[in-house]
Design an enzyme around this catalytic site. Sequence first.
Site, PDB file in Angstrom:
ATOM      1  N   GLU A 175    -138.211   0.094 -78.777  1.00 13.79           N
ATOM      2  CA  GLU A 175    -137.876   0.233 -80.207  1.00 13.79           C
ATOM      3  C   GLU A 175    -138.505  -0.867 -81.065  1.00 13.79           C
ATOM      4  O   GLU A 175    -137.820  -1.556 -81.829  1.00 13.79           O
ATOM      5  CB  GLU A 175    -136.348   0.250 -80.393  1.00 13.79           C
ATOM      6  CG  GLU A 175    -135.718   1.481 -79.783  1.00 13.79           C
ATOM      7  CD  GLU A 175    -134.241   1.693 -80.127  1.00 13.79           C
ATOM      8  OE1 GLU A 175    -133.610   0.779 -80.695  1.00 13.79           O
ATOM      9  OE2 GLU A 175    -133.724   2.777 -79.809  1.00 13.79           O
ATOM     10  N   GLU A 294    -134.052   7.714 -74.581  1.00  8.28           N
ATOM     11  CA  GLU A 294    -132.668   7.388 -74.959  1.00  8.28           C
ATOM     12  C   GLU A 294    -132.132   8.557 -75.777  1.00  8.28           C
ATOM     13  O   GLU A 294    -132.684   8.866 -76.839  1.00  8.28           O
ATOM     14  CB  GLU A 294    -132.588   6.109 -75.800  1.00  8.28           C
ATOM     15  CG  GLU A 294    -132.850   4.850 -75.017  1.00  8.28           C
ATOM     16  CD  GLU A 294    -132.563   3.579 -75.807  1.00  8.28           C
ATOM     17  OE1 GLU A 294    -131.643   3.576 -76.659  1.00  8.28           O
ATOM     18  OE2 GLU A 294    -133.286   2.592 -75.564  1.00  8.28           O
TER      19      GLU A 294
HETATM   20  O1  AHR Z   1    -128.714   2.260 -75.589  1.00  6.57           O
HETATM   21  C1  AHR Z   1    -128.233   1.284 -76.457  1.00  6.57           C
HETATM   22  C2  AHR Z   1    -129.320   0.718 -77.362  1.00  6.57           C
HETATM   23  O2  AHR Z   1    -129.739   1.713 -78.241  1.00  6.57           O
HETATM   24  C3  AHR Z   1    -130.589   0.271 -76.700  1.00  6.57           C
HETATM   25  O3  AHR Z   1    -130.528  -1.027 -76.230  1.00  6.57           O
HETATM   26  C4  AHR Z   1    -131.583   0.380 -77.809  1.00  6.57           C
HETATM   27  O4  AHR Z   1    -132.875   0.646 -77.331  1.00  6.57           O
HETATM   28  C5  AHR Z   1    -131.052   1.454 -78.703  1.00  6.57           C
HETATM   29  O5  AHR Z   1    -131.012   1.075 -80.018  1.00  6.57           O
END
Ligand code: AHR
Length: 506
Positions: A175, A294
């Site tokens: 990210e 994610e």
């Molecule tokens: O999964 C939780 C968090 O969400 C992770 O660390 C990040 O990559 C995202 O913002």
Amino acid sequence: MDKKFARITLDSEFQISRIDERIYGSFVEHLGRAVYGGVYQPGHPSADGEGFRQDVLSLVRELNVPIVRYPGGNFVSNYFWEDGVGPVEQRPRRLELAWRSTEPNLIGVNEFARWAKKAGTDMMMAVNLGTRGIDAACNLLEYCNHPSGTKYSDMRISHGVPEPHNIKTWCLGNEMDGPWQVGHKTAQEYGRLADETAKALRQIDPTVELVACGSSNTGMPSYPQWEATVLEEAYNSVDYISLHTYYGNRLNDTTNFLAYSDDMERFIKTVVSTCDFVKAKRRAKKEIMLSFDEWNVWFHSDAADSDTMGNRPWSVAPHLLEDKYNFEDALLVGLMLITLLKHSDRVRMACLAQLVNVIAPIMTEENGPAWKQTIYYPYLHASQYGRGIALNTAQRASRHDTKEFTDVSDVETVAVWNDEKEELTVFAVNRDLEDSITLETDLRGFAGYTLTEHIVLEHENFKAVNSATHEDVAPKNVPERDELAGGLLKSRLSPASWNVIRLKKA
Ligand code: AHR
């Protein structure tokens, strides 16, 4: 007259793609109680000789998770991997900036690789491109994958790990578009760094697959220009671009909440178009694939987390992101799985974020058992029965509007044909909160297939949750809801339900 309907046609010729099993991946970050108190808790009655909780391991094995992203997440952007290898008693404790926690470094790459082996899964390793860069990434790859005879491979051997880990999939940071990220970068800065890091990593191990960071979510102001800029810099040297998304029923409107998978679909289509735009611009032959590394529901723990991170002292493994998932969350997770499968020609990997204790299907009690959240079940069913070839169902269904979405299908479906086992599975969600809808399936391409089971997850209370002592939301088998005659299968989908309809060649 009831105008609600759903019809699909199944034909082995209507192939989307052979599914890459890594679409059922997950994620373990050094965050909250995911590692410490989750996968690792020496002293717990179920812990094995290495401190790994076997109750957790057996649930992870049941889920048959093919790949686990590690060690972050935001965590990775200020991580010194060297702190987590070598004699445990010499490892430093560190201030971990992403989650304002103390990192004891009791678990590092080698321990996690051992856990992954026990869990029967592969590792997807992320490198720190926040506070660090090419150097640290190369050293870590050399440590993990080079057989011997060099500084870092010999260091691994001196740490008691003679064989290389041979980790195939590597994420180039995490990210990096997010201002919250330690070492946040502009698209241009990140694209250059990703490209140069990728080239160097491939010199060390030409077999690795590399994932560049896409946008953190579709709400980012730089989305989707971020993807275009990053790929213009790094197209030749990376294989995947990442997508992340989390949803929450913040409006407390279930009908609207269940339409968020349409947003996920739009996200996938936009990123595919952006990849292909850059492909055309560069006159490239290669196609960039998507790693949806994610995805989940995440919002229940928001208030508790801002208190923990804002007001509490630094501590090891604080309770963070411990969302308690309810029944409607499980429905959306099912819908998101259907969406991923519908796009499995381009989405080759995906990680349910996360696996244990932190926005997770598996929870642990410190002095008690591991237990299954509601979202465990759709994830389990998809991983169990969603292997093979994803089929386009040529779906036609009645539609509705919600507060934020228009033209939302009342029923969502995808089918998976396991050609080796000659099994066919239809995953279907009835989004209608009031009415049953009959799903009519024309089995024209599957003569001789008969129904084996119809699994359903349903509940009259959308907010019902599970706990360590009571599993209120659990699947059951309802074959009496199906009728198969003359190649037409009629299945009753109860209101607000996740359905797994399974057939096998007789
Ligand atoms: O999964 C939780 C968090 O969400 C992770 O660390 C990040 O990559 C995202 O913002």
